[in-house]
Motif scaffolding. Structure first.
Motif, PDB file in Angstrom:
ATOM      1  N   THR A 174       0.727  -1.224   0.070  1.00 24.13           N
ATOM      2  CA  THR A 174       0.023  -0.079   0.190  1.00 24.13           C
ATOM      3  C   THR A 174       0.946   1.302  -0.134  1.00 24.13           C
ATOM      4  O   THR A 174       0.256   2.393  -0.139  1.00 24.13           O
ATOM      5  N   ASP A 175       2.181   1.273   0.017  1.00 24.48           N
ATOM      6  CA  ASP A 175       3.161   2.282   0.009  1.00 24.48           C
ATOM      7  C   ASP A 175       3.799   2.480  -1.041  1.00 24.48           C
ATOM      8  O   ASP A 175       4.789   1.888  -1.358  1.00 24.48           O
ATOM      9  N   HIS A 176       3.316   3.498  -1.981  1.00 26.94           N
ATOM     10  CA  HIS A 176       3.819   3.451  -3.313  1.00 26.94           C
ATOM     11  C   HIS A 176       4.278   4.794  -3.724  1.00 26.94           C
ATOM     12  O   HIS A 176       3.587   5.932  -3.233  1.00 26.94           O
ATOM     13  N   GLU A 177       5.282   5.239  -4.014  1.00 30.85           N
ATOM     14  CA  GLU A 177       5.968   6.605  -4.437  1.00 30.85           C
ATOM     15  C   GLU A 177       6.186   6.650  -5.902  1.00 30.85           C
ATOM     16  O   GLU A 177       7.096   5.975  -6.438  1.00 30.85           O
ATOM     17  N   ILE A 178       5.634   7.580  -6.484  1.00 35.02           N
ATOM     18  CA  ILE A 178       5.771   7.969  -7.990  1.00 35.02           C
ATOM     19  C   ILE A 178       7.069   8.746  -8.065  1.00 35.02           C
ATOM     20  O   ILE A 178       6.848   9.919  -7.805  1.00 35.02           O
ATOM     21  N   ILE A 179       8.101   8.316  -8.724  1.00 35.40           N
ATOM     22  CA  ILE A 179       9.288   9.259  -8.868  1.00 35.40           C
ATOM     23  C   ILE A 179       9.666   9.622 -10.327  1.00 35.40           C
ATOM     24  O   ILE A 179      10.536  10.480 -10.149  1.00 35.40           O
ATOM     25  N   CYS A 180       8.957   9.052 -10.947  1.00 31.53           N
ATOM     26  CA  CYS A 180       9.061   9.763 -12.576  1.00 31.53           C
ATOM     27  C   CYS A 180       7.799   9.341 -13.325  1.00 31.53           C
ATOM     28  O   CYS A 180       7.270   8.116 -13.078  1.00 31.53           O
ATOM     29  N   ASP A 181       7.378  10.291 -14.144  1.00 26.98           N
ATOM     30  CA  ASP A 181       6.066   9.984 -14.605  1.00 26.98           C
ATOM     31  C   ASP A 181       6.265  10.751 -16.158  1.00 26.98           C
ATOM     32  O   ASP A 181       7.254  11.397 -16.326  1.00 26.98           O
ATOM     33  N   LEU A 242      14.008  16.729 -14.825  1.00 27.84           N
ATOM     34  CA  LEU A 242      14.715  15.420 -14.910  1.00 27.84           C
ATOM     35  C   LEU A 242      14.308  14.455 -14.636  1.00 27.84           C
ATOM     36  O   LEU A 242      14.724  13.330 -15.089  1.00 27.84           O
ATOM     37  N   GLN A 243      13.177  14.424 -13.654  1.00 32.47           N
ATOM     38  CA  GLN A 243      12.619  13.181 -13.456  1.00 32.47           C
ATOM     39  C   GLN A 243      11.334  13.059 -14.060  1.00 32.47           C
ATOM     40  O   GLN A 243      10.078  13.031 -13.470  1.00 32.47           O
ATOM     41  N   ALA A 244      11.227  13.037 -15.357  1.00 31.70           N
ATOM     42  CA  ALA A 244      10.172  13.030 -16.207  1.00 31.70           C
ATOM     43  C   ALA A 244      10.530  12.318 -17.656  1.00 31.70           C
ATOM     44  O   ALA A 244      11.476  12.473 -18.030  1.00 31.70           O
ATOM     45  N   PHE A 245       9.324  12.017 -18.215  1.00 26.57           N
ATOM     46  CA  PHE A 245       9.476  11.484 -19.468  1.00 26.57           C
ATOM     47  C   PHE A 245       8.851  12.316 -20.368  1.00 26.57           C
ATOM     48  O   PHE A 245       7.755  12.991 -20.041  1.00 26.57           O
ATOM     49  N   SER A 246       9.148  12.281 -21.818  1.00 28.97           N
ATOM     50  CA  SER A 246       8.189  12.975 -22.663  1.00 28.97           C
ATOM     51  C   SER A 246       8.468  12.302 -24.021  1.00 28.97           C
ATOM     52  O   SER A 246       9.343  12.353 -24.790  1.00 28.97           O
ATOM     53  N   SER A 290      18.013   6.253 -15.955  1.00 28.65           N
ATOM     54  CA  SER A 290      19.604   6.413 -15.220  1.00 28.65           C
ATOM     55  C   SER A 290      19.451   7.714 -14.437  1.00 28.65           C
ATOM     56  O   SER A 290      20.178   7.710 -13.489  1.00 28.65           O
ATOM     57  N   LYS A 291      18.927   8.473 -14.970  1.00 30.16           N
ATOM     58  CA  LYS A 291      18.847  10.207 -14.183  1.00 30.16           C
ATOM     59  C   LYS A 291      18.045  10.023 -12.875  1.00 30.16           C
ATOM     60  O   LYS A 291      18.595  10.410 -12.096  1.00 30.16           O
ATOM     61  N   VAL A 292      16.968   9.241 -13.108  1.00 36.32           N
ATOM     62  CA  VAL A 292      16.034   8.954 -11.747  1.00 36.32           C
ATOM     63  C   VAL A 292      16.751   8.217 -10.793  1.00 36.32           C
ATOM     64  O   VAL A 292      16.778   8.853  -9.742  1.00 36.32           O
ATOM     65  N   ILE A 293      17.659   7.301 -11.110  1.00 41.69           N
ATOM     66  CA  ILE A 293      18.309   6.319 -10.189  1.00 41.69           C
ATOM     67  C   ILE A 293      19.433   7.338  -9.629  1.00 41.69           C
ATOM     68  O   ILE A 293      19.715   7.083  -8.580  1.00 41.69           O
ATOM     69  N   ALA A 294      20.070   8.067 -10.396  1.00 41.88           N
ATOM     70  CA  ALA A 294      21.236   8.808  -9.954  1.00 41.88           C
ATOM     71  C   ALA A 294      20.649   9.770  -8.821  1.00 41.88           C
ATOM     72  O   ALA A 294      21.473  10.046  -7.902  1.00 41.88           O
ATOM     73  N   LEU A 295      19.457  10.409  -9.346  1.00 40.73           N
ATOM     74  CA  LEU A 295      19.010  11.638  -8.247  1.00 40.73           C
ATOM     75  C   LEU A 295      18.572  10.885  -6.918  1.00 40.73           C
ATOM     76  O   LEU A 295      17.982  11.628  -6.055  1.00 40.73           O
ATOM     77  N   ASN A 296      18.120   9.825  -6.826  1.00 36.91           N
ATOM     78  CA  ASN A 296      17.395   8.916  -5.636  1.00 36.91           C
ATOM     79  C   ASN A 296      18.247   7.969  -4.997  1.00 36.91           C
ATOM     80  O   ASN A 296      17.718   7.034  -4.452  1.00 36.91           O
TER      81      ASN A 296
END
Length: 388
Positions: A174-181, A242-246, A290-296
């Motif tokens: 039940t504990d989910h965090e969206i870190i990139c969308d 940086l934490q997004a897709f397009s 890769s950016k998301v992993i590096a930033l988190n």
């Protein structure tokens, strides 16, 4: 969030009292254009459930240029009753103890076809109802084969489909965090639209494009046509971008690269353009991931597993890129079986089993479909209750 316990009538059997024996689950999924019904046999809490039957009927929208919501709604209304009857018949009319159905996110008209039908069955059979989160189903279904043991929490998920492209950090069920969308369209939508511009036909265009590319692997080295493809968000520096897709820019790029009508190109040229398009889109995913992993780094301490799920998660090239480029970051990579990558009722049933057994949750009958429902807000919507 306050959950109000529900006391089921005496004639209704609470599946919790039968966990060491067998209980049956009817699962329904109608979030988009697939009408899906499955029956699962949860023989005990120690082994993975057996899928007794799984049926799917997909709306053929190939001539429409995309899904028409009103037609999808009508499709579910026409198919859900007969498909459920067939599923029960093929599984020898088992005694159903739990009903799981997709409540959101998705197209409200489509969702209502399954949700209303499931509520009716819950009333008629006097059995608990669980209104499930569609993406939670995608996220959890790789755990089914190991009965919820692997991937173990915490784990990271890349959910890639026609409606979503999301990176989720899951600490528990039940504990989910969206870190990139995605800030515009989803990767599956982009692949479908680009494939359509390249003349690819079919109901699932992204899948057809992958098959078309794989028919001649030499297209990866074909230099006759060099497409100019974008690298979205490359020059963005704030953390949000940086934490997004397009993925919308890829459709524009494909159109700009076509210097003549698609029928004027040879099959070899089209296959090369399809390969370059798919490769550019997947490279964007890898770059952003890769950016998301590096930033988190701090958040991802203890995360050893990566899940890739959703319809696009069946793509062999994407799986290869994940495992080769992200190998240093994860010990194991997890995917659903190929037939459970696209929308299906089995994932809804399994997610319901996990949620039901770990939290004793059910859903009130006075609920409605949810069009937008972030996984990070799984429990904030009204309608959750507990089984007493």
């Amino acid at each position: 969030m306050t959950l109000r316990p529900v006391r089921w009538p005496v004639r209704a059997i609470n599946p919790f009292s039968r966990l060491q024996r067998s209980y049956k689950v009817l699962a329904i999924e109608t979030s988009c254009d697939d009408t899906c019904v499955a029956v699962l046999d949860r023989k005990n809490s120690k082994t993975a459930p057996e899928v007794l039957v799984h049926l799917k009927n997909t709306l053929d929208s190939s001539s429409q240029g995309g899904i028409v919501p009103t037609k999808a709604h009508l499709h579910h209304q026409l198919k859900i009753g007969g498909l459920t009857q067939r599923a029960l018949q093929l599984s020898n009319f088992p005694k159903i103890d739990l009903i799981c159905v997709t409540r959101g996110p998705g197209m409200p008209g489509s969702l209502s076809g399954g949700l209303d039908f499931a509520k009716g069955l819950s009333v008629a059979w006097q059995k608990p109802l669980l209104g499930m989160h569609h993406m939670l189903g995608h996220l959890l279904v790789p755990r089914m084969e190991t009965n919820g043991e692997r991937p173990s929490y915490p784990f990271l998920s890349l959910l890639v489909s026609g409606g979503h492209t999301t990176v989720v950090l899951s600490q528990s069920i039940t504990d989910h965090e969206i870190i990139c969308d995605s800030m515009d369209i989803a990767v599956g939508d982009s692949l479908d639209k680009c494939g359509r511009e390249l003349g690819i036909k079919g109901t699932m265009i992204a899948k057809e494009m992958e098959k078309f590319i794989d028919e001649d692997p030499s297209c990866a080295h074909d230099t006759e046509i060099q497409m100019v493809m974008p690298n979205p968000l490359k020059n963005k520096h704030n953390r949000v971008d940086l934490q997004a897709f397009s993925f919308a820019p890829f459709l524009t790029a494909v159109r700009n690269n076509l210097k003549q009508p698609i029928e004027n190109y040879t099959i070899k040229q089209i296959r090369s353009m399809a390969y370059q398009t798919q490769e550019a889109i997947f490279n964007h995913i890898m770059t952003r991931l890769s950016k998301v992993i590096a930033l988190n780094r701090d958040k991802l301490i203890g995360v050893r597993h990566l899940v890739c799920s959703g319809g696009v998660g069946a793509n062999k090239r994407l799986r290869h890129l994940l495992e080769t480029k992200l190998c240093p970051n994860f010990e194991t990579f997890h995917y659903p079986p190929l037939d459970l990558c696209t929308d299906n009722a089995v994932m809804i049933g399994w997610a319901g089993i996990e949620l039901y057994e770990s939290k004793k949750f059910s859903t009130e009958l006075e609920v409605s479909p949810i069009r937008k429902w972030p996984l990070s807000e799984l429990l904030t919507v009204p309608g959750w209750t507990t089984v007493d």
